[in-house]
Design a protein around this motif. Structure first.
Motif, PDB file in Angstrom:
ATOM      1  N   PHE A  92       0.794  -1.232  -0.012  1.00  0.00           N
ATOM      2  CA  PHE A  92      -0.039   0.033  -0.015  1.00  0.00           C
ATOM      3  C   PHE A  92       0.821   1.409  -0.161  1.00  0.00           C
ATOM      4  N   HIS A  93       2.291   1.282  -0.448  1.00  0.00           N
ATOM      5  CA  HIS A  93       2.900   2.277  -0.752  1.00  0.00           C
ATOM      6  C   HIS A  93       2.808   2.989  -2.045  1.00  0.00           C
ATOM      7  N   ILE A  94       2.511   4.204  -2.122  1.00  0.00           N
ATOM      8  CA  ILE A  94       2.203   4.792  -3.592  1.00  0.00           C
ATOM      9  C   ILE A  94       3.508   4.925  -4.249  1.00  0.00           C
ATOM     10  N   ILE A  95       3.298   4.302  -5.604  1.00  0.00           N
ATOM     11  CA  ILE A  95       4.352   4.281  -6.654  1.00  0.00           C
ATOM     12  C   ILE A  95       4.207   4.986  -7.931  1.00  0.00           C
ATOM     13  N   TYR A  96       2.894   5.521  -8.023  1.00  0.00           N
ATOM     14  CA  TYR A  96       2.401   6.280  -9.039  1.00  0.00           C
ATOM     15  C   TYR A  96       1.442   7.253  -8.643  1.00  0.00           C
ATOM     16  N   VAL A  97       1.316   8.639  -9.054  1.00  0.00           N
ATOM     17  CA  VAL A  97       0.151   9.217  -8.754  1.00  0.00           C
ATOM     18  C   VAL A  97      -0.035  10.389 -10.237  1.00  0.00           C
ATOM     19  N   ASP A 127      -3.739  17.647  -8.002  1.00  0.00           N
ATOM     20  CA  ASP A 127      -4.590  18.864  -8.182  1.00  0.00           C
ATOM     21  C   ASP A 127      -5.629  18.651  -7.052  1.00  0.00           C
ATOM     22  N   LEU A 128      -6.077  17.472  -7.009  1.00  0.00           N
ATOM     23  CA  LEU A 128      -7.048  17.137  -6.080  1.00  0.00           C
ATOM     24  C   LEU A 128      -6.759  17.273  -4.589  1.00  0.00           C
ATOM     25  N   PHE A 129      -5.399  16.829  -4.398  1.00  0.00           N
ATOM     26  CA  PHE A 129      -5.041  16.830  -2.773  1.00  0.00           C
ATOM     27  C   PHE A 129      -4.052  17.726  -2.399  1.00  0.00           C
ATOM     28  N   GLY A 130      -3.355  18.399  -3.579  1.00  0.00           N
ATOM     29  CA  GLY A 130      -2.456  19.513  -3.308  1.00  0.00           C
ATOM     30  C   GLY A 130      -1.313  18.964  -2.879  1.00  0.00           C
ATOM     31  N   PHE A 131      -0.867  17.512  -3.253  1.00  0.00           N
ATOM     32  CA  PHE A 131       0.422  17.000  -2.807  1.00  0.00           C
ATOM     33  C   PHE A 131       1.246  16.756  -4.248  1.00  0.00           C
ATOM     34  N   GLY A 132       2.399  17.224  -4.232  1.00  0.00           N
ATOM     35  CA  GLY A 132       3.177  16.868  -5.436  1.00  0.00           C
ATOM     36  C   GLY A 132       3.534  15.443  -5.378  1.00  0.00           C
ATOM     37  N   VAL A 133       4.093  14.763  -6.459  1.00  0.00           N
ATOM     38  CA  VAL A 133       4.493  13.232  -6.668  1.00  0.00           C
ATOM     39  C   VAL A 133       5.566  13.068  -5.760  1.00  0.00           C
ATOM     40  N   GLU A 134       6.600  13.930  -5.650  1.00  0.00           N
ATOM     41  CA  GLU A 134       7.763  13.719  -4.821  1.00  0.00           C
ATOM     42  C   GLU A 134       7.542  13.678  -3.274  1.00  0.00           C
ATOM     43  N   GLN A 135       6.147  14.496  -2.979  1.00  0.00           N
ATOM     44  CA  GLN A 135       5.888  14.400  -1.457  1.00  0.00           C
ATOM     45  C   GLN A 135       4.901  13.040  -1.378  1.00  0.00           C
ATOM     46  N   VAL A 136       4.646  12.361  -2.284  1.00  0.00           N
ATOM     47  CA  VAL A 136       3.859  11.165  -1.884  1.00  0.00           C
ATOM     48  C   VAL A 136       4.441   9.865  -2.226  1.00  0.00           C
ATOM     49  N   THR A 137       5.288   9.885  -3.229  1.00  0.00           N
ATOM     50  CA  THR A 137       5.933   8.732  -3.558  1.00  0.00           C
ATOM     51  C   THR A 137       6.627   7.739  -2.599  1.00  0.00           C
ATOM     52  N   GLY A 138       6.369   6.619  -2.331  1.00  0.00           N
ATOM     53  CA  GLY A 138       6.915   5.867  -1.151  1.00  0.00           C
ATOM     54  C   GLY A 138       6.059   5.873   0.171  1.00  0.00           C
ATOM     55  N   HIS A 139       5.240   6.570   0.243  1.00  0.00           N
ATOM     56  CA  HIS A 139       4.357   6.945   1.520  1.00  0.00           C
ATOM     57  C   HIS A 139       2.938   6.027   1.366  1.00  0.00           C
ATOM     58  N   GLY A 140       2.495   5.694   2.342  1.00  0.00           N
ATOM     59  CA  GLY A 140       1.231   4.881   2.375  1.00  0.00           C
ATOM     60  C   GLY A 140       0.066   5.986   2.039  1.00  0.00           C
ATOM     61  N   LEU A 141      -0.938   5.474   1.145  1.00  0.00           N
ATOM     62  CA  LEU A 141      -2.127   6.159   1.040  1.00  0.00           C
ATOM     63  C   LEU A 141      -2.887   6.855   2.267  1.00  0.00           C
ATOM     64  N   ARG A 147     -14.275  10.943   3.961  1.00  0.00           N
ATOM     65  CA  ARG A 147     -13.683  12.517   4.001  1.00  0.00           C
ATOM     66  C   ARG A 147     -12.387  12.301   4.489  1.00  0.00           C
ATOM     67  N   VAL A 148     -11.517  12.929   3.582  1.00  0.00           N
ATOM     68  CA  VAL A 148     -10.154  12.873   3.431  1.00  0.00           C
ATOM     69  C   VAL A 148      -9.466  14.417   3.751  1.00  0.00           C
ATOM     70  N   ARG A 149      -8.040  14.496   3.677  1.00  0.00           N
ATOM     71  CA  ARG A 149      -7.569  15.900   4.238  1.00  0.00           C
ATOM     72  C   ARG A 149      -6.840  16.310   2.924  1.00  0.00           C
ATOM     73  N   HIS A 150      -7.052  17.494   2.543  1.00  0.00           N
ATOM     74  CA  HIS A 150      -6.122  18.138   1.610  1.00  0.00           C
ATOM     75  C   HIS A 150      -4.883  18.506   2.136  1.00  0.00           C
ATOM     76  N   ALA A 151      -4.055  19.055   1.344  1.00  0.00           N
ATOM     77  CA  ALA A 151      -2.816  19.303   1.812  1.00  0.00           C
ATOM     78  C   ALA A 151      -2.712  20.560   2.625  1.00  0.00           C
ATOM     79  N   SER A 152      -4.018  21.438   2.311  1.00  0.00           N
ATOM     80  CA  SER A 152      -3.965  22.751   3.233  1.00  0.00           C
ATOM     81  C   SER A 152      -4.728  22.386   4.272  1.00  0.00           C
TER      82      SER A 152
END
Length: 852
Positions: A155-160, A166-180, A212-217
């Motif tokens: 469940f680690h992110i390898i691609y977005v 745009d939807l969550f405000g997180f860049g690719v480099e911020q999420v890659t390798g992290h759990g969703l 209901r989830v969290r936006h980067a803001s």
């Protein structure tokens, strides 16, 4: 010899070329095909006899045949390697008309000392098709407006995709390798839903859930999450594809509609439902303030719903006349079309409204008519903008949904009113009838008010003879006249009911003197003859009065006893007023005597103010004092405040007592300040009648200026019943006093009217817990829980909480442990005259009062 040229000796390999799986074509120096193997026959779907000896053009697509010879000859003459020695993709046109993609590799060969070419051709149609499919899929993932995340089995992110960012405000480099879950989980996210998503993936089941989830803001958004595991040949999860769709707007619209329909179907009134809609709109569109108006029968707007709109503006807009040349709300109500004011500073028709509107930060407005199914314009939904920008698409959708809900709420309200008029109201007088009275008496008996609830039954004497003499039409006219007369005599808080053919019932509250005074006024009113046509008719009435709870614990008993008293008055000759019991008649007489003595005491300045200390529960120091009226009469002796204050309210003398108390308390505070007596605050009680007087703030301001007392050293206490008179007027009055710097305290909290919504909306800085709440504090856990809740409620609203009636150490200790702010009661001191208070303060030592 160049590596790309084949000599004569090498031509001996031709038999081997016949067996290769690659299509092989050899042409001579004149571009004539000299060799064409079996694989080539299969590729072009022709026989070698059809092509050998012919120009190589027969093998190339028709679209390039004209230029093909020129290209080959140019290459042959120049000796360039531009098309030799490399592999390239070309389109092959078969002899049966079909086509395919192939990989073409050319080599120059030497045959008899002359240069020819050998082509190796391989069918790559499947590779090209697969590559195109991958390109299209990549295009879909990249360009879709839905967020796509691909996870590994852990469940680690390898691609977005871009939409995810745009939807969550997180860049690719911020999420890659992290759990969703780590990326999206916020404080309001339902962890159980995320766990179910994970479980569905682990068990190789796809699912779709709303969460209901969290936006980067940091803000919350709602998404629809579709999760699909991708399994390998061994059945194990290789990847997990998650597709996320932003449904925040639709979720809001659905929840708005669902929750509003639930509110409409509940017992909430029209105002509460409309307020609810406005609050939800403002939560969804933060820069908008919403208000809902109905069109009254007199052609004016009535505000029935508002949330963040400042109360001064609500009062300003309420009652605006409807017309095409008015501000946008009144204009939309008149024309039935949306009206806009993009710039209120320059918009026409805002004269008289513009300055106040701009001062409260409103720059633009859009008013949309609420049109019922019968095409009637019932009201207006207005959005006021703080930014000056007109409502965006999201706001427009919310308003469109709200308009439908408003029509449903209005229809329900109108239907209820119509049914109520038919079943619960008298058609002749428009008054509630007996059915209404019997249904509502239990509620009226629980309604907070001043003193006791009382029923006054008015029965007309000899009315049957008037009907017999003049007819029922004339009798109906007299009933309407009697109804109008009684309406003028009762108070604004009283209720008049037609409880019989010639009988009326008045529901009022107060002490017995009030009932006696009202009864006397009714009897005097009927001393004036009424007219039936040209004939003057003398009217007379008999009145019966019953008091709750002395004359009945329940409504039925109370009404029966009031009617019994009325019939007794008739039996005694009519034209008189009778209480249910003789003892009450005696009490009423006593109250008349007490009222007269009080009037003389006020005129002769014979009342006194005593002051009871209030102690800070944390430090033990003096927090302030409460001013309490005391009266000792030369004839009656000491009269308890409970007796004479009630009489003063009934007879209208309470206003004089209140202003006298304010003046004396301020003058005393000025003396304390002058003499260095450290009394931080003096609190003065005022009755609801004072808050009907628009001149009250001016009186207080003048008094403070005259005595030189700082506003912060005066606190005015209001009771919960004050809120009943006119909530909006009370809010305005209290806010005006608070703006002056005067403290405001809610006295006797929890004993009557207040609800949390009204308490939260009232600009008071202090809340007093009534002494009745302290009974059983030491021995009953439920009492302690109630007091604790009251303390927490007050403090959570930013108020100082004062507990009254503290009489011994155990109560003090428990209240201190609850972190109550201020304590007042006989444990510290009884109410004292000013000189004794100064002595008490000089001797007082706060040591040991702080909770351990």
């Amino acid at each position: 010899m160049p590596r790309d040229v084949m000599n004569d000796a090498q031509i001996t390999v031709l038999p081997a070329l016949e067996q290769t799986i690659l299509a092989v074509v050899i042409i001579d120096e004149c571009n004539i095909i000299t060799f064409f193997n079996r694989a080539a026959e299969n590729l072009w779907r022709c026989t070698r006899q059809e092509v050998i000896g012919r120009n190589v053009n027969v093998l190339v697509p028709r679209s390039i045949r004209a230029s093909h010879d020129e290209l080959v000859n140019h290459n042959r003459v120049s000796g360039t390697n531009r098309i030799v020695g490399t592999s390239r993709e070309v389109q092959v046109e078969r002899f049966d008309g079909t086509s395919l993609w192939a990989s073409l590799s050319l080599s120059r060969i030497s045959v008899g000392g002359k240069i020819g070419y050998m082509a190796l051709v391989r069918d790559i149609s499947q590779e090209v098709n697969d590559r195109e499919q991958i390109r299209l899929l990549s295009l879909v993932a990249r360009e879709t407006d839905r967020g796509v995340a691909i996870l590994d089995p852990d469940f680690h992110i390898i691609y977005v995709n871009r939409a995810f960012s745009d939807l969550f405000g997180f860049g690719v480099e911020q999420v890659t390798g992290h759990g969703l879950s780590v990326i999206l989980t916020g404080s309001t996210t339902d962890i159980d839903v995320l766990n179910r998503l994970h479980e569905s993936a682990r068990t190789a089941r796809g699912c779709v859930m709303e969460i209901r989830v969290r936006h980067a803001s940091g803000r919350d958004i709602w998404v629809s999450a579709a999760i699909n595991p991708v399994l390998g040949r061994d059945g194990e999860i290789e990847n997990i594809v998650v597709v996320l769709t932003d449904i925040t707007e639709q979720y809001f619209l659905d929840s708005l509609q669902r929750d509003t329909l639930a509110a409409i179907s509940s017992d909430l009134g029209l105002h509460e439902v409309m307020d609810f809609i406005c609050r939800r709109i403002e939560q969804h569109v933060p820069d908008i303030m919403a208000a809902i108006y109905l069109t009254r029968e007199d052609g004016r707007l009535q505000c029935v719903g508002h949330a963040g709109l400042p109360l001064p503006l609500v009062e300003l807009y309420d009652g605006l006349p409807v017309g095409p040349d008015a501000a946008c709300s009144a204009q939309a109500a008149s024309t039935g079309m949306t009206a806009q004011s993009p710039d209120i500073a320059t918009a026409p028709h805002w004269d008289g409204l513009r300055d106040a509107t701009l001062r409260h930060g409103i720059k633009a407005a859009v008013a949309t008519p609420i049109i019922m199914r019968d095409s009637r314009v019932a009201g207006v939904f207005t959005c006021y903008s703080r930014t000056g920008a007109m409502p965006d698409a999201a706001c427009q959708k919310a308003v469109a949904t709200s308009l439908h809900l408003c029509t449903l709420a209005i229809e329900r309200h109108e239907a209820e009113e119509h049914i109520s008029r038919l079943s619960d109201f008298d058609m002749l007088t428009g008054l509630p009838n007996t059915r209404w009275l019997r249904q509502n008496l239990p509620r009226l008996m629980r309604r907070p008010g001043r003193g006791h609830l009382m029923l006054v039954v008015v029965g007309m004497d000899g009315f049957k003879h008037i009907n017999d003499l003049f007819g029922h039409t004339a009798g109906d006219g007299l009933i309407a006249h009697i109804s109008s007369t009684l309406r003028e005599l009762i108070g604004t808080d009283d209720m008049l009911v037609r409880s019989g053919g010639d009988q009326f019932t008045i529901v009022t509250s107060g002490e017995q003197q009030h009932a006696s005074t009202l009864g006397a006024a009714i009897l005097r009113a009927f001393e004036t003859p009424a007219s039936v046509g040209d004939v003057r008719v003398n009217l007379s009435a008999s009145l019966g009065i019953a008091v709750h709870p002395e004359n009945g614990e329940d409504g039925e008993t109370l009404l029966k006893n009031a009617e019994s008293a009325m019939f007794q008055a008739k039996a005694d000759g009519g034209g008189r007023c009778s209480f249910f019991s003789q003892s009450m008649n005696q009490q009423a007489s006593d109250r008349l005597i007490l009222a007269a003595a009080l009037r003389e005491a006020i005129a002769g300045n014979r009342l006194r103010l005593f002051y009871q200390p209030q102690v800070d529960a944390r430090t033990g120091r003096l927090y302030g004092v409460e001013a309490l009226s005391r009266w000792t009469d030369a004839t009656l002796g000491f009269v308890s405040p409970a007796r004479f204050i009630a009489v003063a309210e009934e007879t209208g003398q309470i206003e004089a007592i209140g202003k006298w108390s304010l003046r004396v308390a301020c003058e005393q505070m000025a003396r304390w300040i002058r003499d260095g007596v450290d009394v931080p605050i003096v609190s003065v009680n005022l009755s609801p009648l004072h808050f009907r007087d628009a001149a009250l703030p001016g009186f207080v301001a003048g008094l403070l200026e005259e005595t030189g007392v700082p506003p912060g050293r005066l606190t005015i206490e209001i009771t919960e019943s004050t809120m009943i008179d006119d909530y909006q007027r009370t809010i305005h009055m209290v806010q005006t006093l608070r703006d002056m710097g005067v403290g405001m305290s809610m006295d006797d909290f929890g004993t009557g009217f207040s609800s949390l919504s009204s308490l939260a909306g009232l600009p008071v800085n202090e809340m007093k817990i009534d002494r009745s709440f302290l009974q059983g504090l030491e021995s009953m856990a439920k009492v302690r829980a109630v007091v604790m809740a009251a303390v927490r409620i007050g403090q959570s609203l930013g108020m100082t909480v004062v507990a009254e009636g503290v009489e011994h150490e155990e109560q003090r200790r428990l209240l201190a442990e609850m972190d109550c702010d201020v304590l007042q009661g006989y444990m510290f001191s009884k109410p004292l005259p000013p000189d004794e208070l100064a002595k008490w303060l000089a001797a007082y030592r706060p040591v040991g009062l702080v909770a351990s």
